[in-house]
Design a protein around this motif. Structure first.
Motif, PDB file in Angstrom:
ATOM      1  N   ASN A 136      15.481 -35.791  39.562  1.00  0.00           N
ATOM      2  CA  ASN A 136      14.543 -35.094  40.427  1.00  0.00           C
ATOM      3  C   ASN A 136      15.061 -34.953  41.851  1.00  0.00           C
ATOM      4  N   GLY A 137      15.958 -35.848  42.241  1.00  0.00           N
ATOM      5  CA  GLY A 137      16.503 -35.809  43.587  1.00  0.00           C
ATOM      6  C   GLY A 137      17.637 -34.818  43.779  1.00  0.00           C
ATOM      7  N   LEU A 138      18.106 -34.214  42.697  1.00  0.00           N
ATOM      8  CA  LEU A 138      19.150 -33.203  42.827  1.00  0.00           C
ATOM      9  C   LEU A 138      18.608 -31.997  43.597  1.00  0.00           C
ATOM     10  N   SER A 139      19.459 -31.356  44.359  1.00  0.00           N
ATOM     11  CA  SER A 139      19.035 -30.179  45.108  1.00  0.00           C
ATOM     12  C   SER A 139      18.637 -29.064  44.145  1.00  0.00           C
ATOM     13  N   ASP A 140      17.859 -28.115  44.637  1.00  0.00           N
ATOM     14  CA  ASP A 140      17.441 -26.991  43.801  1.00  0.00           C
ATOM     15  C   ASP A 140      18.635 -26.216  43.242  1.00  0.00           C
ATOM     16  N   PRO A 141      19.659 -25.912  44.060  1.00  0.00           N
ATOM     17  CA  PRO A 141      20.821 -25.201  43.487  1.00  0.00           C
ATOM     18  C   PRO A 141      21.516 -25.995  42.379  1.00  0.00           C
ATOM     19  N   ALA A 142      21.613 -27.315  42.547  1.00  0.00           N
ATOM     20  CA  ALA A 142      22.254 -28.127  41.516  1.00  0.00           C
ATOM     21  C   ALA A 142      21.438 -28.112  40.229  1.00  0.00           C
ATOM     22  N   GLN A 143      20.115 -28.159  40.369  1.00  0.00           N
ATOM     23  CA  GLN A 143      19.264 -28.116  39.180  1.00  0.00           C
ATOM     24  C   GLN A 143      19.362 -26.777  38.456  1.00  0.00           C
ATOM     25  N   ILE A 144      19.386 -25.690  39.195  1.00  0.00           N
ATOM     26  CA  ILE A 144      19.521 -24.381  38.562  1.00  0.00           C
ATOM     27  C   ILE A 144      20.893 -24.257  37.894  1.00  0.00           C
ATOM     28  N   GLY A 145      21.924 -24.780  38.541  1.00  0.00           N
ATOM     29  CA  GLY A 145      23.243 -24.773  37.934  1.00  0.00           C
ATOM     30  C   GLY A 145      23.276 -25.574  36.649  1.00  0.00           C
ATOM     31  N   PHE A 146      22.583 -26.685  36.645  1.00  0.00           N
ATOM     32  CA  PHE A 146      22.450 -27.520  35.456  1.00  0.00           C
ATOM     33  C   PHE A 146      21.833 -26.703  34.321  1.00  0.00           C
ATOM     34  N   LEU A 147      20.748 -26.010  34.617  1.00  0.00           N
ATOM     35  CA  LEU A 147      20.045 -25.250  33.589  1.00  0.00           C
ATOM     36  C   LEU A 147      20.868 -24.057  33.095  1.00  0.00           C
ATOM     37  N   THR A 148      21.468 -23.304  33.995  1.00  0.00           N
ATOM     38  CA  THR A 148      22.231 -22.143  33.562  1.00  0.00           C
ATOM     39  C   THR A 148      23.457 -22.562  32.750  1.00  0.00           C
ATOM     40  N   SER A 149      24.092 -23.650  33.114  1.00  0.00           N
ATOM     41  CA  SER A 149      25.234 -24.133  32.352  1.00  0.00           C
ATOM     42  C   SER A 149      24.806 -24.591  30.965  1.00  0.00           C
ATOM     43  N   THR A 150      23.651 -25.225  30.897  1.00  0.00           N
ATOM     44  CA  THR A 150      23.115 -25.634  29.603  1.00  0.00           C
ATOM     45  C   THR A 150      22.906 -24.421  28.709  1.00  0.00           C
ATOM     46  N   LEU A 151      22.336 -23.368  29.256  1.00  0.00           N
ATOM     47  CA  LEU A 151      22.118 -22.146  28.480  1.00  0.00           C
ATOM     48  C   LEU A 151      23.440 -21.557  27.986  1.00  0.00           C
ATOM     49  N   ASP A 152      24.465 -21.608  28.820  1.00  0.00           N
ATOM     50  CA  ASP A 152      25.763 -21.063  28.438  1.00  0.00           C
ATOM     51  C   ASP A 152      26.360 -21.803  27.243  1.00  0.00           C
ATOM     52  N   GLU A 153      26.158 -23.103  27.198  1.00  0.00           N
ATOM     53  CA  GLU A 153      26.836 -23.914  26.190  1.00  0.00           C
ATOM     54  C   GLU A 153      26.000 -24.221  24.949  1.00  0.00           C
ATOM     55  N   MET A 154      24.742 -23.861  24.950  1.00  0.00           N
ATOM     56  CA  MET A 154      23.908 -24.179  23.796  1.00  0.00           C
ATOM     57  C   MET A 154      24.464 -23.648  22.467  1.00  0.00           C
ATOM     58  N   PRO A 155      25.065 -22.453  22.419  1.00  0.00           N
ATOM     59  CA  PRO A 155      25.620 -21.992  21.135  1.00  0.00           C
ATOM     60  C   PRO A 155      26.741 -22.879  20.605  1.00  0.00           C
ATOM     61  N   LYS A 156      27.378 -23.661  21.486  1.00  0.00           N
ATOM     62  CA  LYS A 156      28.483 -24.530  21.078  1.00  0.00           C
ATOM     63  C   LYS A 156      28.042 -25.975  20.883  1.00  0.00           C
ATOM     64  N   ALA A 157      26.754 -26.216  20.888  1.00  0.00           N
ATOM     65  CA  ALA A 157      26.252 -27.583  20.884  1.00  0.00           C
ATOM     66  C   ALA A 157      26.750 -28.397  19.698  1.00  0.00           C
ATOM     67  N   GLY A 158      26.706 -27.818  18.515  1.00  0.00           N
ATOM     68  CA  GLY A 158      27.122 -28.554  17.328  1.00  0.00           C
ATOM     69  C   GLY A 158      28.586 -28.931  17.377  1.00  0.00           C
ATOM     70  N   GLU A 159      29.437 -27.991  17.764  1.00  0.00           N
ATOM     71  CA  GLU A 159      30.871 -28.254  17.851  1.00  0.00           C
ATOM     72  C   GLU A 159      31.167 -29.316  18.906  1.00  0.00           C
TER      73      GLU A 159
END
Length: 307
Positions: free
Chosen positions: A196-219
């Motif tokens: 929760n203490g992460l800055s807003d830009p860091a949190q958004i970066g966290f979320l967008t990166s997660t979205l990018d990699e979700m198709p590769k989650a199993g691998e």
């Protein structure tokens, strides 16, 4: 920027198992024999000791498929010899945990989560929610870190990875059966506070990166589990830490600072007699900023247990 989902994929709910940096990593352990059974795992274990104190340091991976055998041999022996189990956090009951998360993870006013996302990520975000069976507005009042953690867990749970099979769950149950006390290096409130203490830009970066990699989650998850089972924490750290190179804020808050505090804890605990079994995310125990490396700054040498 590469995603930090490679680290969140190994979380159990909100337990943080972010990896240690792989720079200046010690030489990897020898490659295990091909003759090892497919379901046999030999994850890394270290020990620090003096005349009257022994502390085992065991690297975990928080969600596993059923059938992998790891709680045996040296790991079981070390656990049986220990009087106390130490985890990153002692999990509160579900109702208490939900209350803690919701107190910090909600954003009741201001732009919705969809509005905060870059325009080119909104379609992937909507698809991720649809794949979960959730409406497009389901997470709009969540803070980005909570949405990222929740979304990252969905694909691997569908593949059969379950916290019930994770080492923390198994070890906690074994400690309860043996009447061993279980303590946490951190509290649930502290761990949620890190996110929760992460800055807003860091949190958004966290979320967008997660979205990018979700198709590769199993691998990605299969690779990390293999490296963990092979007892190769340095390879695991390299696999996971690509994501932290461009996120110094995340690395400092969720990794480096915590590793230093945990090393301080081990140093202080070495002044008391007894035997302790410490189980933390495997990535915390490999690399130049790891707990192992931080212990060296205290003049404490951790030895790899060979088995």
């Amino acid at each position: 920027m590469k995603t930090i989902v490679k680290s969140t994929l190994t979380t159990l709910a909100l337990l943080l198992a972010l990896p240690a940096c792989a720079k200046d990593a010690p030489k990897p352990a020898p490659t295990p024999s091909p003759a090892r059974a497919a379901n046999d795992a030999d994850p890394a274990l270290w020990v620090v000791k003096d005349a009257d104190t022994t502390i085992y340091l065991f690297g975990t991976i928080h969600v596993l498929k059923p059938g992998l055998t790891w709680f045996d041999e040296a790991v079981k022996t070390a656990f049986d010899q220990s009087g106390t189990l130490v985890l990153e956090m002692v999990q509160p009951d579900p109702a208490a945990m939900q209350k803690i998360v919701m107190a910090s993870g909600m954003s009741p006013t201001g732009p919705t989560l969809t509005e905060q996302l870059p325009a080119d990520k909104r379609a992937a975000y909507a698809k991720a929610l649809a794949d979960m069976g959730a409406p497009a507005t389901a997470f709009d009042r969540l803070r980005p870190w909570l949405a990222a953690v929740t979304l990252s867990l969905g694909p691997i749970q569908k593949l059969g990875y379950d916290p019930a099979n994770g080492p923390e769950t198994v070890l906690a149950a074994a400690a309860k059966a043996a009447n061993k006390p279980v303590i946490g290096l951190e509290t649930a409130e502290q761990q949620i506070g890190f996110f929760n203490g992460l800055s807003d830009p860091a949190q958004i970066g966290f979320l967008t990166s997660t979205l990018d990699e979700m198709p590769k989650a199993g691998e990605t998850m299969a690779t990390m589990v293999k490296e963990w089972a092979d007892g190769d924490p340095d390879a695991l750290a390299r696999e996971m830490n690509e994501s932290l190179k461009d996120t110094p804020e995340v690395g400092k808050v969720l990794l480096t600072d915590r590793n230093a505090r945990w090393a301080d804890w081990v140093d202080a605990r070495m002044k008391q007699p007894g035997t302790v079994f410490v189980a933390v995310g495997a990535g915390h125990l490999a690399g130049g900023d790891s707990v192992i490396a931080q212990l060296g700054k205290h003049g404490i040498k951790a030895e790899r247990v060979q088995y």
